[in-house]
Design an enzyme around this catalytic site. Structure first.
Site, PDB file in Angstrom:
ATOM      1  N   LYS A  22      -9.870  -4.500  41.626  1.00 30.55           N
ATOM      2  CA  LYS A  22     -10.688  -4.958  40.490  1.00 30.55           C
ATOM      3  C   LYS A  22      -9.849  -5.819  39.542  1.00 30.55           C
ATOM      4  O   LYS A  22     -10.258  -6.907  39.142  1.00 30.55           O
ATOM      5  CB  LYS A  22     -11.235  -3.739  39.729  1.00 30.55           C
ATOM      6  CG  LYS A  22     -11.796  -4.080  38.376  1.00 30.55           C
ATOM      7  CD  LYS A  22     -12.308  -2.858  37.651  1.00 30.55           C
ATOM      8  CE  LYS A  22     -11.298  -2.120  36.810  1.00 30.55           C
ATOM      9  NZ  LYS A  22     -10.861  -2.809  35.594  1.00 30.55           N
ATOM     10  N   ASN A  23      -8.649  -5.316  39.217  1.00 31.88           N
ATOM     11  CA  ASN A  23      -7.849  -6.023  38.213  1.00 31.88           C
ATOM     12  C   ASN A  23      -7.226  -7.321  38.731  1.00 31.88           C
ATOM     13  O   ASN A  23      -6.718  -8.118  37.939  1.00 31.88           O
ATOM     14  CB  ASN A  23      -6.765  -5.092  37.662  1.00 31.88           C
ATOM     15  CG  ASN A  23      -7.344  -4.071  36.705  1.00 31.88           C
ATOM     16  OD1 ASN A  23      -8.545  -4.085  36.426  1.00 31.88           O
ATOM     17  ND2 ASN A  23      -6.501  -3.187  36.196  1.00 31.88           N
ATOM     18  N   CYS A 118     -12.005  -0.355  22.032  1.00 33.72           N
ATOM     19  CA  CYS A 118     -12.621   0.437  23.088  1.00 33.72           C
ATOM     20  C   CYS A 118     -12.036   1.826  22.975  1.00 33.72           C
ATOM     21  O   CYS A 118     -11.184   2.072  22.125  1.00 33.72           O
ATOM     22  CB  CYS A 118     -12.383  -0.174  24.456  1.00 33.72           C
ATOM     23  SG  CYS A 118     -10.739   0.043  25.055  1.00 33.72           S
ATOM     24  N   ARG A 123      -6.863  -2.576  21.033  1.00 29.93           N
ATOM     25  CA  ARG A 123      -6.708  -3.643  22.025  1.00 29.93           C
ATOM     26  C   ARG A 123      -6.959  -5.053  21.472  1.00 29.93           C
ATOM     27  O   ARG A 123      -7.938  -5.718  21.818  1.00 29.93           O
ATOM     28  CB  ARG A 123      -7.595  -3.362  23.233  1.00 29.93           C
ATOM     29  CG  ARG A 123      -7.263  -2.029  23.859  1.00 29.93           C
ATOM     30  CD  ARG A 123      -8.022  -1.763  25.114  1.00 29.93           C
ATOM     31  NE  ARG A 123      -7.499  -2.463  26.259  1.00 29.93           N
ATOM     32  CZ  ARG A 123      -7.925  -2.275  27.497  1.00 29.93           C
ATOM     33  NH1 ARG A 123      -8.867  -1.437  27.743  1.00 29.93           N
ATOM     34  NH2 ARG A 123      -7.394  -2.947  28.495  1.00 29.93           N
ATOM     35  N   ASP A 307      -2.732   3.210  34.006  1.00 33.97           N
ATOM     36  CA  ASP A 307      -4.024   3.437  34.667  1.00 33.97           C
ATOM     37  C   ASP A 307      -4.009   4.640  35.618  1.00 33.97           C
ATOM     38  O   ASP A 307      -5.041   4.981  36.186  1.00 33.97           O
ATOM     39  CB  ASP A 307      -4.464   2.176  35.436  1.00 33.97           C
ATOM     40  CG  ASP A 307      -4.951   1.090  34.488  1.00 33.97           C
ATOM     41  OD1 ASP A 307      -5.081   1.360  33.278  1.00 33.97           O
ATOM     42  OD2 ASP A 307      -5.206  -0.036  34.956  1.00 33.97           O
ATOM     43  N   ARG A 399     -17.579   1.293  36.806  1.00 37.69           N
ATOM     44  CA  ARG A 399     -16.957   0.011  36.435  1.00 37.69           C
ATOM     45  C   ARG A 399     -15.825  -0.344  37.385  1.00 37.69           C
ATOM     46  O   ARG A 399     -15.528  -1.527  37.573  1.00 37.69           O
ATOM     47  CB  ARG A 399     -16.381   0.086  35.015  1.00 37.69           C
ATOM     48  CG  ARG A 399     -17.427   0.094  33.935  1.00 37.69           C
ATOM     49  CD  ARG A 399     -16.781   0.035  32.581  1.00 37.69           C
ATOM     50  NE  ARG A 399     -15.758  -1.011  32.556  1.00 37.69           N
ATOM     51  CZ  ARG A 399     -14.778  -1.080  31.673  1.00 37.69           C
ATOM     52  NH1 ARG A 399     -14.673  -0.176  30.735  1.00 37.69           N
ATOM     53  NH2 ARG A 399     -13.898  -2.058  31.735  1.00 37.69           N
TER      54      ARG A 399
END
Ligand code: UD1
Length: 420
Positions: A22-23, A118, A123, A307, A399
């Protein structure tokens, strides 16, 4: 509202195929804006954040043809793109800010919504803006939007990032690829996803060379060419399933990932007692019933990834003593601790440190997911908890994890999605 229900106590056994990252997909999708030619991308994960980025690109006029079956798409960004990234899309996914650099590079102007805070912290995007201004960008912020322009186009520069930031490095590399002249960017983040972005950009015609461990030299080009690119596998997904194997004392073959890019995670898991056998593009993870306690600090790559912080904490709840996790990247990334404590964990947080008492038995509970990685940590705990746990707000999970319950069921987990 959808929920996941997990019945704990099954040892996981079998093979899990790792999806595309995803990233890595997100900045690559944003970077396609640079090219007026068609670009073909494959191995994109089927997750909500990718849909959001595709919708963002469509909203500015990208012509995108998706082939969900083989997880690929073609994208054509003609000369008539809009340059506004609206609030309703950027608010749900911070990576929306990654369209700023390429829009400025190609069209010399952009209006991009501020991503806002968030659940894991404030951030900010100050580094993105400060560094882009060194390429000649003028900006102001009003009504929640960044209005940015570079009337004469971007101009290459020598820039040292004031702090290692994944997103700012990506925005800057993409923008500098089309700036006039040479840019030298130092103190860059060097996550494998950034290397993948650079490989992609070079494949479509950019001229980017790594000249030092954290330094890239970029010769700006005017035009990009049509090409195909296959996105790298998701190392965070791989790390999560490694922990799933370890905590359930199972045996999982994790397929489709180069163990070299997750060396830190492998070494750490081995150190605390997990058996790992590595092969060319796969690894076998065998969980043992004794886990040693550890002190872990999250850090930019090649350090231990933030993460995976929530997930490793769940495993450390099973260790033979007190563990300490130091969260060095985000200021508020311990939201999972309160939920884990409701399941019987004994975690105390002080500032950016978490003290984790080992040797606990998780008990099932009805739980609330707070962010992407926190959600998955609750699933991991649920996999070894006594009884049936229910996890709410799993839109966070969707997500970034492709078909998680299907992948886990294949290796023996009792997990199902409930639609209510
Ligand atoms: C990316 C990842 C995210 C991961 C994070 C750190 C994507 C889509 N997201 O997020 O999963 O957790 O890297 O590995 O790839 N910061 C500033 N000012 C800025 C930019 C960042 O202060 O302008 C701070 C952040 O608040 C944070 C730290 O720098 O404390 C690192 O953030 P950064 O590396 O930029 O993370 P993201 O790119 O947002």
């Amino acid at each position: 509202m959808q929920k996941l229900e997990v019945l704990g106590g099954k040892k996981l056994k079998g093979l899990i195929q790792i999806s595309g990252s995803k990233n890595a997909s997100l900045p690559i999708l944003a970077a396609t804006i640079l090219s007026e030619k068609k670009i073909h991308l494959s191995n994109l994960p089927n997750v909500k954040d990718i849909d959001t980025m595709i919708n963002l690109l469509k909203s500015i006029g990208s012509i995108i043809k998706i082939n969900k079956k083989n997880k690929s798409l073609s994208i054509h960004n003609k000369n008539n793109l809009d340059f506004i990234a609206p609030y309703n899309l950027v608010k749900t996914m911070r990576a929306g800010i990654l369209v700023l650099g390429p829009l400025l590079a190609r069209f010399h102007k952009a209006k991009v919504s501020l991503p806002g805070g968030c659940s894991i912290g404030t951030r900010p995007i100050d580094i993105h803006l400060k560094c882009l201004s060194k390429l000649g960008v003028k900006y102001n912020i009003s009504n929640g939007y960044v209005y940015a322009s570079a009337k004469k186009g971007l101009i290459g520069a020598k820039i040292k990032l004031p702090k290692i930031s994944v997103g700012a490095t990506e925005n800057l590399i993409i923008a500098a690829s089309m700036a006039k002249g040479i840019s030298v960017l130092s103190n860059c983040a060097i996550e494998p996803e950034i290397k993948d972005l650079v490989n992609f950009l070079n494949k479509i015609g950019a001229k980017i060379r790594w000249t030092g461990r954290r330094t890239v030299k970029i010769y700006g080009v005017k035009k990009f060419k049509e090409n195909k690119y296959k996105v790298m596998p998701d190392r965070i997904e791989a790390g999560t399933y490694m922990i799933a194997a370890a905590i359930t004392e199972g045996n999982i073959l994790i397929n489709g990932i180069d163990p070299k890019i997750i060396k830190t995670e492998i070494e750490l898991l081995k150190k605390i007692g997990v058996t790992i056998n590595t092969f060319k593009d796969k690894l076998e993870v065998i969980g043992k019933n004794k886990i040693r306690n550890a002190k872990i600090k999250t850090a930019p790559y090649p350090g231990f990834p933030t993460d995976l912080q929530a997930q490793i904490m769940v495993l450390l709840c099973k260790a033979n003593g007190l563990s300490i996790v130091n969260e060095e990247i985000f200021e508020n990334r311990f939201m999972h601790c309160a939920e884990l404590n409701r399941m019987g964990a004994k975690i105390v947080t002080k500032g950016n440190k978490a003290y984790i008492q080992g040797d606990i038995q998780f008990k099932s509970a009805e739980l609330m997911a707070t962010d992407l990685r926190a959600s998955v940590s609750l699933i991991l705990a649920g996999l070894v908890a006594k009884g049936r746990s229910k996890i709410n707000r799993i839109y966070h999970l969707d997500r970034g994890y492709e078909q998680i319950e299907i992948k886990l069921r294949k290796v023996g987990a009792k997990i199902k999605r409930i639609y209510s």
